[in-house]
Structures are given as C-alpha cells and as structure tokens.
Design a protein around this motif. Sequence first.
Motif, PDB file in Angstrom:
ATOM      1  N   ILE A  81      10.039 -50.553  14.274  1.00 48.68           N
ATOM      2  CA  ILE A  81       9.997 -51.491  15.505  1.00 48.68           C
ATOM      3  C   ILE A  81      11.590 -51.708  15.789  1.00 48.68           C
ATOM      4  N   LEU A  84      12.360 -48.661  17.871  1.00 46.45           N
ATOM      5  CA  LEU A  84      11.982 -48.442  19.051  1.00 46.45           C
ATOM      6  C   LEU A  84      12.844 -49.535  20.177  1.00 46.45           C
ATOM      7  N   TYR A  85      12.965 -50.728  19.690  1.00 52.23           N
ATOM      8  CA  TYR A  85      13.674 -51.407  20.568  1.00 52.23           C
ATOM      9  C   TYR A  85      15.132 -50.645  20.854  1.00 52.23           C
ATOM     10  N   THR A 132       5.486 -51.171  21.936  1.00 53.35           N
ATOM     11  CA  THR A 132       6.524 -51.827  20.787  1.00 53.35           C
ATOM     12  C   THR A 132       5.440 -52.916  20.407  1.00 53.35           C
TER      13      THR A 132
END
Length: 389
Positions: A81, A84-85, A132
């Motif tokens: 996560i 991905l951000y 996401t």
Amino acid sequence: ILNGEFQDQFVVDVYQAGAGTSHHMNVNEVIANIAIEMLGGVKGDYSVVHPNDYVNYGQSTNDVYPTAMRIAALQSSKKLIKNLYALTETFNQKAKSFDSTVKAGRTHLQDAVPIRVGQEFSGYAASLLKTTRGIEKSSESLKELGIGGSAVGTGINTHPEYAGKIVEKLRKMTNLDVRESKNRFEAMQSNAPFVEFSGALRTLSVELIRIANDLRLMNSGPNTGLAEINLPAVQPGSSIMPGKVNPVIPEMMNMVCFSVFGNDVSIALAAQAGQFELNVMMPVIQYKLLDSILIITNAIKVFNEKCICGIILNVAKCHDYAIRSLGIVTVLNPIIGYSKAAEVVKESIRTGKSVKEIIQQWGLLSADQLDLVLSPISMTEPHSKNSNV
C-alpha cells in the motif's frame, strides 16, 4: 521466533500434507523444544512441554492456520500500500509538470483528437488510486479471524472466553484491526477473503500492465517509433546491437503482473476445492498470495524509482504529432459538419497535405479562424460552442 531465529528448524515444504497440519505441528514442536531448553530440560523430552498437550492446547490447525494466513497477508500488504501511494503521487507530479504539453490522442492506435500529456498521466494516477483503495477494501474481510473455532468451528476443547481474549491479544501484538469472525464456521470453511484480496491484486496488475505498455509505446524509437518520452536507461539493450536501450523496467513490470495472474488462478482453484468444514489447500493459497504481494510490492518500488521518476518528455515531438493528427478535424464538426470534415480527412490522406492546408485551399475558413479553432491546447478542454468563429 518472531525475531527470525530458528528459521532453519522450519523444514516442511509448502507442498505438504493438506490444510497445513505439517507446518503447524512443525511450529508447535519448535516452540515446545525452545521452552524445554529454557526450562533446563533436554530437547525432545516432551514430558516437560508437549507440542500437542501444551503448545496446541485449545487449538487446531484448522483455526490457527487460516488465522496466521490472514495476519501474514495483512502484515505483508502494508508495504504494498505504501509503495502504491508513492507511485500514484509520482504520476500526479508528472501530470502537473507535463500539463502544458499537447500530444495526439490515440484510439484504436489511430489518430484522435489532441490531449495534454498531463491529462493522460492524471488518468494513470487516478486508476492507480482506485486500485489501491480496492486493495485496502478487500483486506477488510481478512481482518475477521476464526481463531477459537478449534477443529470444525464449534470451539471444542476451548474456554468460552478464549476466542475473544486471543483476538484481543493478536490485535495488540500486530497493531492490526483484527476482530472475531461473526461466524467461525464460515471463517473455517471459506477461503473467499483470499480470493477477494488476490482478485484486487489481479485488478492492480491489469492496470499496471496497461500503463507499462503505454509507456513502452510512447518510448518506442528513438528514430522509427513514437519517441514521445524517454525512459531512464537502465542497462544495455542488446548483446549484438550497440547503443540499443530497451524499456526493461516496464517489461519487468509486465512479467511480474503475469505471475500475479497465474497465482490468482491457483488461489481460485484451491479455494473452491474445500469440502465441508475445511479447505485442505490452504498452504498453496497462502504461498501464492504472499508471493504475489512480495513480487508486486518490490516491482512497484523499482517501477517508481527507476522508471517513472526519471521520465523525460520530448515536447517538440508531442507537439508535432498533435498538429499533424487527422483527429484535429473533429473540432470542425460543429462548424462545417461531419460529412465535410470527413472529406477533408480523406483529401489530406490522399494528397499528404495537412488538414489546415486543405481547409484553406477549399475556402472553408479563413487563416485567422483556423488559427483560433485549430489551437491544440484549446482542443483539450470542453467548449460550449465556437462563438468566435
């Protein structure tokens, strides 16, 4: 054990006796022997601490193993996560820095109306943000733990307060928002949460492949391709052609995503193979899911840092494509009509002359009017009407 010691003592292969019993007992035996030695006993003397009677007290592989699977997936996904951000933010930054450059849009790989490069990259960022959040949403069902269900979900050989207390303990140990399953029978029978989470990774992979392929096309060239962007050079591209540079990072991303697809199929097939109170295919489900999380987490970090961050835009090439695209004639539909605009396109293809030259030659619009209407940047935003024309 949690600090990584005794790793050499966990010897059971992932492809083992079903349901993870072999691995579970491997863990029980290691814990028992560590405790025996700490108590001054001799390793293997289970009269001191027995792996079944003490370590496994009130437990079963059938509730412990799926609980461990859920916690492992949740813990592993944190870095995914985060990466991905970070990737999404890089695309957002590129969208802002590229927003003043217009290029030819393409549909069916054919000329379409102009689009700003920033708009294109903002679409990539938005799709990554959606996927996401999809992963985050799919992880919610993994937070429901069936621990305390014991052998078949009934809680045999457990204290009535056991399930609630162990879930609370796990919540504090892991800093995860785990909770008791509302139905421990379902938590034991069904592996749907892993299918859902793997499906979210598959969706992410679909988007990453699409984006990576777009970048490969935009980077194609340098002399006989689109050459709209330059991707960072990472390694020599050929063992025989000197100076060749390939888009190796997007290619790597594609291969990782293909592997996630394969893992997802394995997870789906294994999840449907449960019977009654247990799914004996849990070890392969966990193996494939953790593999998907690991490889796509690492690939996203490399994709971001060694590719996306270093993209260089070829502004002149993009502008040239924008003004040469036959798609720009679309803006003339409200002025000269679709049919006449189609004739302009056909004449442009036949003669090799630009759309602007044909319109001027046919006297459809003046030079000043054409400069106003065929401004590439003005074609990248909606307009209610061409009032100035």
